[in-house]
Scaffold this motif. Structure first.
Motif, short mmCIF file in Angstrom:
data_model
loop_
_atom_site.label_atom_id
_atom_site.label_comp_id
_atom_site.label_asym_id
_atom_site.label_seq_id
_atom_site.Cartn_x
_atom_site.Cartn_y
_atom_site.Cartn_z
N THR A 68 0.84 -1.19 0.00
CA THR A 68 0.00 0.00 0.00
C THR A 68 0.87 1.24 0.00
OG1 THR A 68 -1.77 -1.16 1.16
CG2 THR A 68 -1.74 1.23 1.37
N VAL A 69 0.44 2.25 -0.76
CA VAL A 69 1.14 3.54 -0.76
C VAL A 69 0.14 4.66 -0.47
CG1 VAL A 69 3.01 2.87 -2.31
CG2 VAL A 69 0.91 3.80 -3.27
N LEU A 70 0.63 5.71 0.15
CA LEU A 70 -0.18 6.89 0.43
C LEU A 70 0.22 7.98 -0.55
CD1 LEU A 70 0.09 6.94 4.32
CD2 LEU A 70 -1.64 5.85 2.91
N GLU A 71 -0.77 8.77 -0.98
CA GLU A 71 -0.54 9.84 -1.93
C GLU A 71 -1.17 11.12 -1.38
OE1 GLU A 71 -2.22 10.33 -6.28
OE2 GLU A 71 -0.95 8.56 -6.14
N CYS A 72 -0.59 12.24 -1.71
CA CYS A 72 -1.10 13.55 -1.28
C CYS A 72 -1.24 13.62 0.24
CB CYS A 72 -2.43 13.86 -1.96
SG CYS A 72 -2.32 13.99 -3.74
N HIS A 73 -0.14 13.31 0.93
CA HIS A 73 -0.09 13.35 2.40
C HIS A 73 -1.16 12.48 3.04
CE1 HIS A 73 2.83 16.56 1.98
NE2 HIS A 73 1.99 17.16 1.16
N GLY A 74 -1.44 11.32 2.42
CA GLY A 74 -2.39 10.37 2.98
C GLY A 74 -3.82 10.58 2.56
N GLN A 75 -4.06 11.57 1.69
CA GLN A 75 -5.42 11.83 1.23
C GLN A 75 -5.94 10.67 0.37
OE1 GLN A 75 -5.82 15.49 -0.95
NE2 GLN A 75 -8.04 15.50 -0.76
N PHE A 76 -5.04 10.04 -0.39
CA PHE A 76 -5.39 8.89 -1.22
C PHE A 76 -4.58 7.69 -0.75
CE2 PHE A 76 -5.98 12.60 -3.99
CZ PHE A 76 -7.34 12.46 -4.26
N VAL A 77 -5.23 6.54 -0.68
CA VAL A 77 -4.56 5.30 -0.28
C VAL A 77 -4.76 4.30 -1.41
CG1 VAL A 77 -4.41 3.47 1.43
CG2 VAL A 77 -5.02 5.79 2.14
#
Length: 85
Positions: A68-77
């Motif tokens: 799993t990766v987080l994008e936009c400071h965790g806004q998208f997972v």
């Protein structure tokens, strides 16, 4: 021989992996999501389709979880899977 390889993760691409491959890490490196996977280099490889699923999305029954990766400071997972091609 056992090695660890980096694979850029592009949904819809295929990755050749031998049986028994072990995902070790999925992370974003310089703006590209990548997987580091331990493989047995002398084993025959089979192609696997890269699938990117958002939280709550459907997962194929034969899919192998990568990470799993987080994008936009965790806004998208995003969750990455490999499906035999």
């Amino acid at each position: 021989m056992r090695n660890i390889y980096k694979f850029p993760l592009m949904p819809g691409d295929t990755i050749p992996l031998p049986a028994g491959a072990v995902p070790r890490l999925v992370a974003n490196q310089l703006g590209i999501d990548c997987a580091w996977i331990e493989v047995q280099t002398d084993a025959p490889a089979r192609k696997h389709l890269v699938v990117k699923v958002g939280t709550g999305g459907n997962i194929a029954p034969d899919a192998m979880y990568l990470g799993t990766v987080l994008e936009c400071h965790g806004q998208f997972v995003w969750h990455y899977y490999l499906v035999p091609a």
